[in-house]
Design a protein around this motif. Structure first.
Motif, PDB file in Angstrom:
ATOM      1  N   ALA A 119      -8.293 -14.724   2.173  1.00 52.59           N
ATOM      2  CA  ALA A 119      -8.395 -16.154   2.459  1.00 52.59           C
ATOM      3  C   ALA A 119      -8.776 -16.380   3.922  1.00 52.59           C
ATOM      4  O   ALA A 119      -9.586 -17.261   4.234  1.00 52.59           O
ATOM      5  CB  ALA A 119      -7.082 -16.859   2.126  1.00 52.59           C
TER       6      ALA A 119
ATOM      7  N   LEU B 185     -12.516 -15.613   4.360  1.00 51.45           N
ATOM      8  CA  LEU B 185     -13.318 -16.719   3.845  1.00 51.45           C
ATOM      9  C   LEU B 185     -13.243 -17.935   4.768  1.00 51.45           C
ATOM     10  O   LEU B 185     -14.235 -18.618   5.000  1.00 51.45           O
ATOM     11  CB  LEU B 185     -12.868 -17.097   2.438  1.00 51.45           C
ATOM     12  CG  LEU B 185     -13.289 -16.135   1.340  1.00 51.45           C
ATOM     13  CD1 LEU B 185     -12.670 -16.547   0.018  1.00 51.45           C
ATOM     14  CD2 LEU B 185     -14.799 -16.070   1.219  1.00 51.45           C
ATOM     15  N   HIS B 186     -12.074 -18.190   5.290  1.00 52.91           N
ATOM     16  CA  HIS B 186     -11.874 -19.331   6.184  1.00 52.91           C
ATOM     17  C   HIS B 186     -12.746 -19.189   7.431  1.00 52.91           C
ATOM     18  O   HIS B 186     -13.282 -20.165   7.939  1.00 52.91           O
ATOM     19  CB  HIS B 186     -10.398 -19.426   6.563  1.00 52.91           C
ATOM     20  CG  HIS B 186     -10.096 -20.487   7.573  1.00 52.91           C
ATOM     21  ND1 HIS B 186     -10.196 -21.831   7.291  1.00 52.91           N
ATOM     22  CD2 HIS B 186      -9.706 -20.401   8.857  1.00 52.91           C
ATOM     23  CE1 HIS B 186      -9.859 -22.522   8.373  1.00 52.91           C
ATOM     24  NE2 HIS B 186      -9.561 -21.673   9.330  1.00 52.91           N
TER      25      HIS B 186
ATOM     26  N   GLN C 112     -14.469 -22.816   0.620  1.00 57.65           N
ATOM     27  CA  GLN C 112     -13.163 -23.447   0.816  1.00 57.65           C
ATOM     28  C   GLN C 112     -12.383 -23.503  -0.490  1.00 57.65           C
ATOM     29  O   GLN C 112     -11.162 -23.325  -0.495  1.00 57.65           O
ATOM     30  CB  GLN C 112     -13.317 -24.847   1.405  1.00 57.65           C
ATOM     31  CG  GLN C 112     -13.676 -24.812   2.872  1.00 57.65           C
ATOM     32  CD  GLN C 112     -13.891 -26.193   3.450  1.00 57.65           C
ATOM     33  OE1 GLN C 112     -14.034 -27.175   2.728  1.00 57.65           O
ATOM     34  NE2 GLN C 112     -13.933 -26.268   4.763  1.00 57.65           N
TER      35      GLN C 112
ATOM     36  N   MET D 208      -3.656 -18.568   8.938  1.00 57.27           N
ATOM     37  CA  MET D 208      -4.869 -19.346   8.699  1.00 57.27           C
ATOM     38  C   MET D 208      -5.189 -20.255   9.891  1.00 57.27           C
ATOM     39  O   MET D 208      -6.225 -20.881   9.917  1.00 57.27           O
ATOM     40  CB  MET D 208      -4.704 -20.208   7.440  1.00 57.27           C
ATOM     41  CG  MET D 208      -4.482 -19.443   6.160  1.00 57.27           C
ATOM     42  SD  MET D 208      -5.914 -18.544   5.602  1.00 57.27           S
ATOM     43  CE  MET D 208      -7.029 -19.873   5.240  1.00 57.27           C
TER      44      MET D 208
ATOM     45  N   ARG E 194     -11.106 -20.049  -0.932  1.00 53.16           N
ATOM     46  CA  ARG E 194     -10.040 -19.839   0.048  1.00 53.16           C
ATOM     47  C   ARG E 194      -8.761 -20.515  -0.417  1.00 53.16           C
ATOM     48  O   ARG E 194      -7.678 -19.918  -0.384  1.00 53.16           O
ATOM     49  CB  ARG E 194     -10.472 -20.405   1.398  1.00 53.16           C
ATOM     50  CG  ARG E 194      -9.365 -20.323   2.455  1.00 53.16           C
ATOM     51  CD  ARG E 194      -9.611 -21.243   3.605  1.00 53.16           C
ATOM     52  NE  ARG E 194      -9.582 -22.626   3.170  1.00 53.16           N
ATOM     53  CZ  ARG E 194     -10.007 -23.640   3.924  1.00 53.16           C
ATOM     54  NH1 ARG E 194     -10.510 -23.432   5.107  1.00 53.16           N
ATOM     55  NH2 ARG E 194      -9.921 -24.874   3.465  1.00 53.16           N
ATOM     56  N   ASN E 195      -8.875 -21.759  -0.895  1.00 53.27           N
ATOM     57  CA  ASN E 195      -7.694 -22.494  -1.341  1.00 53.27           C
ATOM     58  C   ASN E 195      -7.047 -21.818  -2.545  1.00 53.27           C
ATOM     59  O   ASN E 195      -5.819 -21.754  -2.640  1.00 53.27           O
ATOM     60  CB  ASN E 195      -8.055 -23.944  -1.652  1.00 53.27           C
ATOM     61  CG  ASN E 195      -8.440 -24.714  -0.407  1.00 53.27           C
ATOM     62  OD1 ASN E 195      -8.219 -24.264   0.709  1.00 53.27           O
ATOM     63  ND2 ASN E 195      -9.045 -25.865  -0.605  1.00 53.27           N
TER      64      ASN E 195
END
Length: 80
Positions: A17, A20-21, A34, A58, A37-38
């Protein structure tokens, strides 16, 4: 043993995550990434990673993480 595997899986999901963020680009790509990621944040939480650690790693606020966990789409990225 199961709990340890869940912990390892949760930490791995959190790491993905974070990657990806940090690699978000373009409007359409950003929305897709996103979303992924979520989903990974939610999966990491289900595997036992606490909200505070998710927020810290994060670099987002705990309230933002809670909105994601509740299935809401936060309007603005809130950095911690």
């Amino acid at each position: 043993m199961r709990r340890r595997l869940d912990d390892i899986a949760g930490r791995l999901l959190l790491r993905l995550a974070v990657v990806l963020h940090q690699t978000v680009t373009g409007r359409d790509a950003r929305e897709r990434l996103q979303g992924r990621r979520n989903r990974m944040v939610r999966a990491a939480y289900r595997r036992g990673v606490p909200v505070e650690e998710l927020a810290e790693r994060m670099q987002l606020t705990p309230s933002w993480i809670r909105q994601v966990l509740n299935g809401k789409k936060p309007a603005v990225e809130e950095t911690a």
